[in-house]
Every structure is written in C-alpha cells, then in structure tokens.
Design a protein around this motif. Sequence first.
Motif, mmCIF file in Angstrom:
data_model
loop_
_atom_site.group_PDB
_atom_site.id
_atom_site.type_symbol
_atom_site.label_atom_id
_atom_site.label_comp_id
_atom_site.label_asym_id
_atom_site.label_seq_id
_atom_site.Cartn_x
_atom_site.Cartn_y
_atom_site.Cartn_z
ATOM 1 N N ALA A 2 3.158 16.407 6.971
ATOM 2 C CA ALA A 2 2.765 15.111 6.398
ATOM 3 C C ALA A 2 1.244 14.932 6.463
ATOM 4 N N TRP A 3 0.641 15.418 7.550
ATOM 5 C CA TRP A 3 -0.812 15.304 7.673
ATOM 6 C C TRP A 3 -1.518 16.203 6.650
ATOM 7 N N ASP A 4 -0.985 17.403 6.427
ATOM 8 C CA ASP A 4 -1.555 18.290 5.412
ATOM 9 C C ASP A 4 -1.463 17.659 4.027
ATOM 10 N N THR A 5 -0.365 16.980 3.754
ATOM 11 C CA THR A 5 -0.210 16.280 2.474
ATOM 12 C C THR A 5 -1.232 15.163 2.352
ATOM 13 N N TYR A 6 -1.429 14.425 3.441
ATOM 14 C CA TYR A 6 -2.428 13.344 3.437
ATOM 15 C C TYR A 6 -3.827 13.894 3.168
ATOM 16 N N ALA A 60 -8.299 14.431 13.788
ATOM 17 C CA ALA A 60 -7.592 15.272 12.824
ATOM 18 C C ALA A 60 -6.700 16.286 13.537
ATOM 19 N N ARG A 61 -7.205 16.889 14.631
ATOM 20 C CA ARG A 61 -6.403 17.865 15.362
ATOM 21 C C ARG A 61 -5.179 17.206 16.002
ATOM 22 N N GLN A 62 -5.369 16.014 16.534
ATOM 23 C CA GLN A 62 -4.233 15.308 17.128
ATOM 24 C C GLN A 62 -3.211 14.913 16.063
ATOM 25 N N CYS A 63 -3.691 14.456 14.916
ATOM 26 C CA CYS A 63 -2.778 14.044 13.843
ATOM 27 C C CYS A 63 -2.032 15.245 13.260
ATOM 28 N N ARG A 64 -2.721 16.372 13.156
ATOM 29 C CA ARG A 64 -2.053 17.564 12.622
ATOM 30 C C ARG A 64 -0.939 18.022 13.573
ATOM 31 N N ALA A 65 -1.219 17.960 14.872
ATOM 32 C CA ALA A 65 -0.189 18.335 15.852
ATOM 33 C C ALA A 65 0.963 17.339 15.858
ATOM 34 N N LYS A 66 0.654 16.083 15.596
ATOM 35 C CA LYS A 66 1.664 15.032 15.671
ATOM 36 C C LYS A 66 2.488 14.918 14.391
ATOM 37 N N TYR A 67 1.812 15.018 13.226
ATOM 38 C CA TYR A 67 2.490 14.736 11.954
ATOM 39 C C TYR A 67 2.800 15.982 11.124
ATOM 40 N N GLY A 68 2.219 17.140 11.476
ATOM 41 C CA GLY A 68 2.545 18.394 10.813
ATOM 42 C C GLY A 68 2.284 18.385 9.319
ATOM 43 N N LEU A 117 0.831 -1.200 0.000
ATOM 44 C CA LEU A 117 0.000 0.000 0.000
ATOM 45 C C LEU A 117 0.868 1.253 0.000
ATOM 46 N N GLU A 118 0.375 2.314 -0.643
ATOM 47 C CA GLU A 118 1.127 3.559 -0.722
ATOM 48 C C GLU A 118 1.024 4.313 0.600
ATOM 49 N N THR A 119 2.130 4.898 1.029
ATOM 50 C CA THR A 119 2.168 5.606 2.305
ATOM 51 C C THR A 119 2.902 6.944 2.171
ATOM 52 N N ILE A 120 2.737 7.777 3.187
ATOM 53 C CA ILE A 120 3.451 9.050 3.289
ATOM 54 C C ILE A 120 4.318 8.994 4.542
ATOM 55 N N ALA A 121 5.590 9.335 4.418
ATOM 56 C CA ALA A 121 6.489 9.354 5.571
ATOM 57 C C ALA A 121 6.204 10.572 6.441
ATOM 58 N N THR A 122 6.377 10.426 7.765
ATOM 59 C CA THR A 122 6.202 11.542 8.698
ATOM 60 C C THR A 122 7.493 11.755 9.484
ATOM 61 N N ALA A 123 7.585 12.901 10.137
ATOM 62 C CA ALA A 123 8.779 13.231 10.914
ATOM 63 C C ALA A 123 8.932 12.335 12.138
ATOM 64 N N THR A 124 7.847 11.671 12.559
ATOM 65 C CA THR A 124 7.909 10.795 13.732
ATOM 66 C C THR A 124 8.477 9.427 13.400
ATOM 67 N N GLY A 125 8.659 9.144 12.114
ATOM 68 C CA GLY A 125 9.114 7.819 11.699
ATOM 69 C C GLY A 125 7.984 6.903 11.291
ATOM 70 N N LYS A 126 6.754 7.278 11.641
ATOM 71 C CA LYS A 126 5.596 6.497 11.229
ATOM 72 C C LYS A 126 5.169 6.905 9.831
ATOM 73 N N ARG A 127 4.344 6.083 9.207
ATOM 74 C CA ARG A 127 3.878 6.359 7.853
ATOM 75 C C ARG A 127 2.352 6.383 7.837
ATOM 76 N N LEU A 128 1.788 7.203 6.956
ATOM 77 C CA LEU A 128 0.333 7.342 6.824
ATOM 78 C C LEU A 128 -0.124 6.641 5.556
ATOM 79 N N LEU A 129 -1.163 5.823 5.676
ATOM 80 C CA LEU A 129 -1.723 5.128 4.519
ATOM 81 C C LEU A 129 -2.456 6.110 3.613
ATOM 82 N N VAL A 130 -2.188 6.055 2.311
ATOM 83 C CA VAL A 130 -2.922 6.887 1.358
ATOM 84 C C VAL A 130 -3.474 6.042 0.209
ATOM 85 N N SER A 131 -3.583 4.753 0.428
ATOM 86 C CA SER A 131 -4.205 3.878 -0.566
ATOM 87 C C SER A 131 -4.996 2.809 0.169
ATOM 88 N N GLY A 132 -5.596 1.904 -0.577
ATOM 89 C CA GLY A 132 -6.486 0.939 0.055
ATOM 90 C C GLY A 132 -7.732 1.638 0.562
#
Length: 421
Positions: free
Chosen positions: A404-408, A394-402, A329-344
């Motif tokens: 990367a979350w806007d890109t998602y 969404a607010r928690q993810c924006r604070a956490k992923y910056g 599945l396609e993902t987006i890298a974040t500054a925390t080291g985790k990745r966000l799913l953008v497919s499936g």
Amino acid sequence: MKSNKRALSHSTEREFGGALGATLIPVFLPLTVLYLLSVCRSPGASVLQWPPPLPPTAHLLDPVAPVIIAVWVALQGFLYLLPVGKVSEGLVLRDGTKLRYPINGFSALCWSGVLLGLCLWLGMPLGYLFDLIIPLAVCAIATSYLLALYLYIRSFWAPNHALALGGNTGNPLYDFFMGRELNPRIGRFDLKYFCELRPGLIGWVVLNLGMLMKEVELRDSPSLAMLLVNGFQLLYVSDALWNEEAVLTTMDIVHDGFGFMLAFGDLAWVPFTYSLQAMFLVVHPQTLSPLAATGIVLLNGIGYYIFRKSNSQKNQFRRNPTHPSVANLETIATATGKRLLVSGWWGFVRHPNYLGDILMALAWSLPCGVSHLLPYFYLIYFTVLLVHREDRDARQCRAKYGLAWDTYCRRVPYRIIPYVY
C-alpha cells in the motif's frame, strides 16, 4: 517495583549512525551550540573564522544562569499541572491502554506572557539575557544530560510494554541517546510531553524578547527586522501550543523513546539555536525597505498557510476519518486496516507540512540580510532534519504498510518540494 533488566527482544534498524553516531552526537552537538552562540556575538559572525571566537572558560558559567533555568522549568511545570483546558487521550499503546494529557500549553504561553509583561513593568532588564546567553546554554545542556541519565536509569524499572522499540538494542550508548522508555511519567506528569512543547519552546520566545529588549537598550527602539523575526517565531510557537493536541500523533510522542536526543533537542537545541536570528540582529543590525518587508511577510504567510492547513487535515484524518472535512478525500486501504490519504494536501506532496516549514524558515532568515551565512543556519539545519525525518518516516511506513505504501509513493511521487524532491 520489579526491575526489568531484559531489553526487548526484537531486531531494529539503528538510526543516526548507530552506536558511533550516538557516541559522537552528544559530544559535538552541545559544542556546536556554544560555537554558534560565540560566533553570533562576534563582530565578524563568520562560521568559517579560524581560530573560532570561543569565549574564555570563565565566561561559560555564571551563578545567575542555573537559578534562571531552575525557576523557568519550575514555572512551566507549575503551569503544566494547573487544571486548565481539556484533557485528551493519546494513541493506543502496545498494552491496549491510552495515556491522558493536559491540553493547556497555550494557557502556559499566555500566563508566561503576563508574567514577562509584569517583569518589564517592574523594570527587570530582560536584555541581560543577551549577556547571559552562553552560561544559560551551558546550564540547559547540563540539564539535558542529567535528565537523560535519570531517564536511562529509571527505564530499567519500567515494564516491557512501556519501552520504546527503537531504544532497546542492548547498546548502552545508543539506548541512552535514543531513549529506552516511551512515555516516562512521575505520577501524572509526563516528562517527554512536558519537555516537547513547554520550557524550550516558550523559552525560545523569551530569548527572542530578551534580544529585542537588548536592541532597545543599544539603539532606543527595535528594528523592523527584529520585530519581524520576533513576530514570525511567536506565531509559530503560538500555533504549536494552540494546536497542542496534534503533537500526540507525532513521531516524537508515538515512536521515539525519551532519551538524550529529545531531551537535548527540547531543552537546549531549540531555544538556543532557533533564536540565532534575533541574537544576530543585536550585534549586526539590518535595515529593511517596506517592499522587502512586505515580501518577507508574504513568504511567511504562504509557508504558514501550507503548514497549518496540511497539519490540520492530517490530524483530523488520524483522529476521525469520518469527519466532514476529510470524509470525501481519496484514500488507499492498507493491510493494517488504516487508510492512506492520496488527495487534498497529502496528494500534493508526501509532506506538505515540511514544505511550509521550509518556507517559514527562509522568511525568518531573510530579515538578517544575505551577507552572512550564520542567520541561515536554522534554514540549512532544518531542511536537512526534515529530509532525514522524511526518510525515517518512509522506512517505517514501508515496513508497516508494505504494498500500500509503494502504491501511495507512485501516486504521490514528490516527497517535500513539488517537481524538485
């Protein structure tokens, strides 16, 4: 044990209306439960009826009700402690440790079903739950208040790393509501995890069965509408308990403290408002054509498929992103080291599981017809809840992923309903 009287020093955005909401909600939500139950049992079943059909004060209490509540919670506690099933680890806590949780909720549901079957075989009048519904709700509400008070007091002896970030503002009313301690335990007995999926969720199924048996007493057999409501909601509860391990990655377990909000929601709100459709059908029977029933079953099936597939994909990705089912599945890298799913499923909308939930909620309400608003209370409330929950997430993810979350969000613009919201 050393008392920890200092709240965590951090700034946090207060939710649910802040101190005002935390003051009003513990008053008005319990009253809402009793109001809905009273309206549901009235001949008109009108939520706008004035004056409302409130029961006499003497009908709010019954000596049998606290006994039933106490026995039920004790039974579920006993089943929780049985060494059945596997033990799973939760996510990493702030101190670097992981808690261990028994994954035996589905076993508890099965054993509860066996005991209920035995009760029916012995002639126990389960339909009496319909007559006791308001005293039972009063006892459940009182239990949630007492539990929340206990949780608040004991939290002052918890170490800093065991406290929830969002429930330690220094405002007693807000912290009582949100919960100060993240994972309160008595020995290995995790209070929040136990309440999340056991007494209230399985109790919802039991109340539904009681409504079905009351309909049998009144009309000799259950209606198709009652069977559909019982079947749909039993499937939902069974699914939650079969996939119990997935709850370990949810906001309730990972982020929220255990206070009045979750205690009341788990023990009182869920069993007594989620069973409104079955209760409505006892007093207001409905006739369904085979075609209508088929359409409703199909709608519930579609909702369940979306709900289960998307949740399974999310849980698998969180636990093991290299698993073959999610590795491509396609993902987006974040500054925390985790990745966000953008497919499936998670490239379809940001919360496909919420979309499935809403479709199922509609299917649970339709067997009750369209002449009353009351059976659709769950659908309306749950949609509002999911929209609010999505906003919190969404607010928690924006604070956490910056960024990367806007890109998602640009990649996946729709939050719950494609092309609508």
